[in-house]
Motif scaffolding. Structure first.
Motif, PDB file in Angstrom:
ATOM      1  N   VAL A  79      -2.652   4.171  13.857  1.00 57.46           N
ATOM      2  CA  VAL A  79      -3.256   3.824  12.741  1.00 57.46           C
ATOM      3  C   VAL A  79      -1.918   3.995  11.525  1.00 57.46           C
ATOM      4  O   VAL A  79      -1.345   4.887  11.378  1.00 57.46           O
ATOM      5  N   LEU A  80      -1.608   2.875  10.962  1.00 58.23           N
ATOM      6  CA  LEU A  80      -0.703   2.744  10.190  1.00 58.23           C
ATOM      7  C   LEU A  80      -1.372   2.920   8.854  1.00 58.23           C
ATOM      8  O   LEU A  80      -2.244   2.117   8.454  1.00 58.23           O
ATOM      9  N   GLY A  81      -0.740   3.691   7.673  1.00 56.01           N
ATOM     10  CA  GLY A  81      -1.301   3.803   6.477  1.00 56.01           C
ATOM     11  C   GLY A  81      -0.249   3.428   5.545  1.00 56.01           C
ATOM     12  O   GLY A  81       1.208   3.233   5.676  1.00 56.01           O
ATOM     13  N   ILE A  82      -0.836   2.497   4.389  1.00 56.03           N
ATOM     14  CA  ILE A  82       0.360   2.076   3.581  1.00 56.03           C
ATOM     15  C   ILE A  82      -0.302   2.507   1.998  1.00 56.03           C
ATOM     16  O   ILE A  82      -1.412   2.228   1.836  1.00 56.03           O
ATOM     17  N   VAL A  83       0.616   2.969   1.498  1.00 58.76           N
ATOM     18  CA  VAL A  83       0.511   3.328  -0.031  1.00 58.76           C
ATOM     19  C   VAL A  83       1.489   2.405  -1.008  1.00 58.76           C
ATOM     20  O   VAL A  83       2.412   2.547  -0.929  1.00 58.76           O
ATOM     21  N   GLY A  84       0.639   1.424  -1.696  1.00 61.65           N
ATOM     22  CA  GLY A  84       1.234   0.456  -2.439  1.00 61.65           C
ATOM     23  C   GLY A  84       1.077  -0.976  -1.909  1.00 61.65           C
ATOM     24  O   GLY A  84       0.420  -0.988  -0.576  1.00 61.65           O
ATOM     25  N   ALA A  85       1.053  -1.897  -2.573  1.00 59.61           N
ATOM     26  CA  ALA A  85       0.534  -3.130  -2.409  1.00 59.61           C
ATOM     27  C   ALA A  85       1.314  -4.270  -3.068  1.00 59.61           C
ATOM     28  O   ALA A  85       0.905  -5.465  -3.369  1.00 59.61           O
ATOM     29  N   GLY A  86       2.571  -3.987  -3.405  1.00 60.85           N
ATOM     30  CA  GLY A  86       3.175  -4.891  -4.252  1.00 60.85           C
ATOM     31  C   GLY A  86       4.223  -5.860  -3.518  1.00 60.85           C
ATOM     32  O   GLY A  86       3.748  -6.159  -2.373  1.00 60.85           O
ATOM     33  N   HIS A  87       5.117  -6.382  -3.980  1.00 63.34           N
ATOM     34  CA  HIS A  87       5.855  -7.447  -3.207  1.00 63.34           C
ATOM     35  C   HIS A  87       6.541  -7.028  -1.902  1.00 63.34           C
ATOM     36  O   HIS A  87       6.401  -7.608  -1.023  1.00 63.34           O
ATOM     37  N   GLN A  88       6.973  -5.699  -1.964  1.00 65.11           N
ATOM     38  CA  GLN A  88       7.672  -5.129  -0.790  1.00 65.11           C
ATOM     39  C   GLN A  88       6.694  -4.716   0.389  1.00 65.11           C
ATOM     40  O   GLN A  88       6.890  -4.576   1.679  1.00 65.11           O
ATOM     41  N   ALA A  89       5.432  -4.473  -0.011  1.00 64.47           N
ATOM     42  CA  ALA A  89       4.255  -3.871   0.941  1.00 64.47           C
ATOM     43  C   ALA A  89       4.213  -4.846   2.262  1.00 64.47           C
ATOM     44  O   ALA A  89       4.118  -4.053   3.205  1.00 64.47           O
ATOM     45  N   GLY A  90       4.141  -6.098   2.051  1.00 66.46           N
ATOM     46  CA  GLY A  90       4.034  -6.817   3.187  1.00 66.46           C
ATOM     47  C   GLY A  90       4.999  -6.971   4.055  1.00 66.46           C
ATOM     48  O   GLY A  90       4.951  -7.074   5.305  1.00 66.46           O
ATOM     49  N   PHE A  91       6.361  -6.682   3.453  1.00 68.74           N
ATOM     50  CA  PHE A  91       7.420  -6.972   4.194  1.00 68.74           C
ATOM     51  C   PHE A  91       7.505  -5.743   5.239  1.00 68.74           C
ATOM     52  O   PHE A  91       7.961  -5.597   6.404  1.00 68.74           O
ATOM     53  N   VAL A 112      -1.636 -10.263   4.989  1.00 68.08           N
ATOM     54  CA  VAL A 112      -0.586 -10.019   5.922  1.00 68.08           C
ATOM     55  C   VAL A 112      -1.033  -9.381   7.190  1.00 68.08           C
ATOM     56  O   VAL A 112      -0.650  -9.980   8.469  1.00 68.08           O
ATOM     57  N   ALA A 113      -1.705  -8.325   7.229  1.00 69.48           N
ATOM     58  CA  ALA A 113      -2.400  -7.869   8.407  1.00 69.48           C
ATOM     59  C   ALA A 113      -3.213  -8.781   9.345  1.00 69.48           C
ATOM     60  O   ALA A 113      -2.829  -8.715  10.266  1.00 69.48           O
ATOM     61  N   ALA A 114      -4.116  -9.562   8.314  1.00 69.24           N
ATOM     62  CA  ALA A 114      -4.844 -10.722   9.086  1.00 69.24           C
ATOM     63  C   ALA A 114      -3.740 -11.496   9.888  1.00 69.24           C
ATOM     64  O   ALA A 114      -4.093 -11.953  11.286  1.00 69.24           O
ATOM     65  N   GLU A 115      -2.839 -11.953   9.289  1.00 70.75           N
ATOM     66  CA  GLU A 115      -1.758 -12.828   9.793  1.00 70.75           C
ATOM     67  C   GLU A 115      -1.290 -12.066  11.286  1.00 70.75           C
ATOM     68  O   GLU A 115      -1.020 -12.758  12.222  1.00 70.75           O
ATOM     69  N   LEU A 116      -1.011 -10.761  11.203  1.00 68.93           N
ATOM     70  CA  LEU A 116      -0.432 -10.164  12.375  1.00 68.93           C
ATOM     71  C   LEU A 116      -1.729  -9.697  13.266  1.00 68.93           C
ATOM     72  O   LEU A 116      -1.370  -9.071  14.287  1.00 68.93           O
ATOM     73  N   GLY A 117      -2.751 -10.000  13.007  1.00 67.75           N
ATOM     74  CA  GLY A 117      -4.050  -9.820  13.787  1.00 67.75           C
ATOM     75  C   GLY A 117      -4.284  -8.356  13.774  1.00 67.75           C
ATOM     76  O   GLY A 117      -4.955  -7.724  14.687  1.00 67.75           O
ATOM     77  N   LEU A 118      -4.117  -7.645  12.903  1.00 67.43           N
ATOM     78  CA  LEU A 118      -4.525  -6.137  12.465  1.00 67.43           C
ATOM     79  C   LEU A 118      -5.783  -5.843  11.589  1.00 67.43           C
ATOM     80  O   LEU A 118      -5.837  -6.457  10.574  1.00 67.43           O
ATOM     81  N   PRO A 119      -6.795  -5.170  12.320  1.00 73.82           N
ATOM     82  CA  PRO A 119      -7.889  -4.846  11.158  1.00 73.82           C
ATOM     83  C   PRO A 119      -7.185  -3.947  10.047  1.00 73.82           C
ATOM     84  O   PRO A 119      -6.502  -3.173  10.195  1.00 73.82           O
ATOM     85  N   PHE A 120      -7.783  -4.512   8.881  1.00 77.77           N
ATOM     86  CA  PHE A 120      -7.209  -3.772   7.482  1.00 77.77           C
ATOM     87  C   PHE A 120      -8.633  -3.457   6.897  1.00 77.77           C
ATOM     88  O   PHE A 120      -9.618  -4.076   6.851  1.00 77.77           O
ATOM     89  N   GLU A 121      -8.158  -2.154   6.290  1.00 79.40           N
ATOM     90  CA  GLU A 121      -9.312  -1.505   5.427  1.00 79.40           C
ATOM     91  C   GLU A 121      -8.492  -0.794   4.086  1.00 79.40           C
ATOM     92  O   GLU A 121      -7.597  -0.200   4.256  1.00 79.40           O
ATOM     93  N   ALA A 122      -9.072  -1.053   2.981  1.00 81.68           N
ATOM     94  CA  ALA A 122      -8.790  -0.465   1.669  1.00 81.68           C
ATOM     95  C   ALA A 122      -9.505   0.780   1.634  1.00 81.68           C
ATOM     96  O   ALA A 122     -10.860   0.649   1.967  1.00 81.68           O
ATOM     97  N   VAL A 123      -8.744   2.004   1.681  1.00 85.58           N
ATOM     98  CA  VAL A 123      -9.482   3.315   1.819  1.00 85.58           C
ATOM     99  C   VAL A 123      -9.043   4.187   0.617  1.00 85.58           C
ATOM    100  O   VAL A 123      -8.144   4.030  -0.248  1.00 85.58           O
ATOM    101  N   PRO A 124      -9.958   5.297  -0.021  1.00 88.22           N
ATOM    102  CA  PRO A 124      -9.407   6.230  -0.893  1.00 88.22           C
ATOM    103  C   PRO A 124      -8.362   7.131  -0.217  1.00 88.22           C
ATOM    104  O   PRO A 124      -7.978   6.968   0.979  1.00 88.22           O
ATOM    105  N   LEU A 125      -7.512   7.540  -1.224  1.00 92.92           N
ATOM    106  CA  LEU A 125      -6.444   8.386  -0.839  1.00 92.92           C
ATOM    107  C   LEU A 125      -6.603   9.477   0.460  1.00 92.92           C
ATOM    108  O   LEU A 125      -6.015   9.584   1.129  1.00 92.92           O
ATOM    109  N   GLU A 126      -7.841  10.197   0.118  1.00 92.55           N
ATOM    110  CA  GLU A 126      -8.087  11.216   1.034  1.00 92.55           C
ATOM    111  C   GLU A 126      -8.398  10.611   2.575  1.00 92.55           C
ATOM    112  O   GLU A 126      -8.147  11.373   3.519  1.00 92.55           O
ATOM    113  N   ARG A 127      -8.525   9.329   2.697  1.00 92.87           N
ATOM    114  CA  ARG A 127      -8.474   8.728   4.152  1.00 92.87           C
ATOM    115  C   ARG A 127      -7.303   8.593   4.763  1.00 92.87           C
ATOM    116  O   ARG A 127      -7.231   8.331   6.145  1.00 92.87           O
TER     117      ARG A 127
END
Ligand code: NAD
Length: 319
Positions: free
Chosen positions: A128-140, A170-185
């Motif tokens: 499970v990969l978590g990402i905090v941030g969604a600006g220009h760099q995040a997709g890379f 970007v996740a969809a492009e990679l075939g990965l399920p993606f979910e926006a979550v609260p930080l607690e998750r």
């Protein structure tokens, strides 16, 4: 000198190339065959940052500088917030040899550094990969991380939630399920990439589970902060360069508060060369403080120049 315009870079350097270039440059640093020069980074006001990252790689025959910075108003101009150019010089004569557009290269080499840290330090069973941030760099960041582990899903949080669908695409492009979550998750994540321009910690110790790996990539200037200092201090900390980590990296806050000693921070290159074992146990939290070093820029720019020269691309100019 050979001029390699920004528009050519995408066809010359891939994510896999950047990963190998950064792996090689961190190893050269660990072997003392390459060194970064002190960073110059100045605030221009209204969030704009401008400066120079430079270095010398004796073994690789690279001398150069990246000039540029971060201009947060650029979204409104339809151009990326990071604007930079890399200049390469012959280390023997000082003669300028190349000028390369540095915008895509910056994103590729930054994402490559965090992916390398995940490759070397995240648990092998990280899914499970978590990402905090969604600006220009995040997709890379997401694209590069996808190269080093078989992720089953991606969870993400951003202060500005309206930016998350772009990362989801970007996740969809990679075939990965993606979910926006609260930080607690974020406690569900086996590895977390932080890539924001935040001036205060978002990710707290309670958001991170035992055994997780954190790749902290957003803090590259004095005063930025993404992670609670107590979490940094509780983790086993690795970095691209200790001098930058304690001054402009995420560790600046934990070190400043007396919670972490600079001597406890390990250059990631030592894990590449085998001088450091890396993760010591499944329960340990590992943290990579990716501050971004000039040698990374030179390594990927050198690769772009080599490929352009081989293919007869770019323009040769007299300066
Ligand atoms: P961007 O401007 O495109 O996006 C900024 C991100 O930060 C967004 O996710 C935004 O929602 C978030 N953000 C903005 N203000 C915030 C706040 N107050 N609190 C929490 N989040 C906030 O930027 P980008 O190009 O994606 O770059 C992100 C960061 O990465 C920047 O700080 C940049 O300087 C840094 N960076 C580091 C390296 C490195 O080598 N370590 C390289 C390139 C960029």
């Amino acid at each position: 000198m050979l001029v390699v315009p920004e528009a050519l870079v995408a066809g010359l350097v891939s994510e896999a190339d950047a990963l190998e270039a950064v792996r090689g440059c961190f190893a050269a640093m660990a072997r003392n065959e390459a060194r970064n020069f002190p960073v110059v980074r100045e605030a221009l006001g209204e969030g704009r940052q401008y400066g120079f990252k430079s270095g010398l790689d004796t073994a690789g025959g690279m001398l150069g500088v990246k000039a540029g910075g971060y201009f947060p108003g650029n979204a409104g101009r339809g151009i990326t917030n990071h604007q930079s150019v890399v200049y390469l010089f012959d280390p023997e004569s000082g003669r300028p040899t190349a000028m390369v557009g540095g915008n895509l290269l910056t994103a590729l080499r930054t994402a490559a550094a965090s992916a390398l840290s995940i490759d070397l330090l995240a648990r092998k069973d990280a899914r499970v990969l978590g990402i905090v941030g969604a600006g220009h760099q995040a997709g890379f960041q997401l694209r590069a991380a996808a190269k080093v582990r078989a992720w089953e899903r991606v969870i993400a949080w951003n202060l500005h939630p309206e930016m998350l669908p772009k990362l989801g695409a970007v996740a969809a492009e990679l075939g990965l399920p993606f979910e926006a979550v609260p930080l607690e998750r974020m406690v569900e994540a086996d590895a977390i990439i932080t890539i924001t321009s935040s001036p205060a910690a978002s990710l707290m110790a309670r958001h991170v589970k035992a055994g997780a790996h954190l790749a902290c990539m957003g803090t590259d200037t004095k005063g930025k902060q993404e992670v609670e200092p107590a979490l940094v201090a509780a983790a086993t900390v690795f970095t691209d360069e200790v001098a930058q980590s304690v001054t402009i990296g995420e560790a600046q806050h934990a070190v400043g508060a007396g919670l972490l000693d600079a001597t406890a921070i390990t250059p990631l290159g030592e894990v590449v060369t085998g001088a450091h074992r890396g993760r010591a146990s499944d329960a340990e939290i590992t943290l990579f403080d990716g501050t971004g070093v000039g040698l990374q820029d030179l390594a990927v720019a050198g690769m772009a120049v080599k490929r352009a020269a081989e293919r007869g691309l770019g323009a040769v100019v007299e300066v």
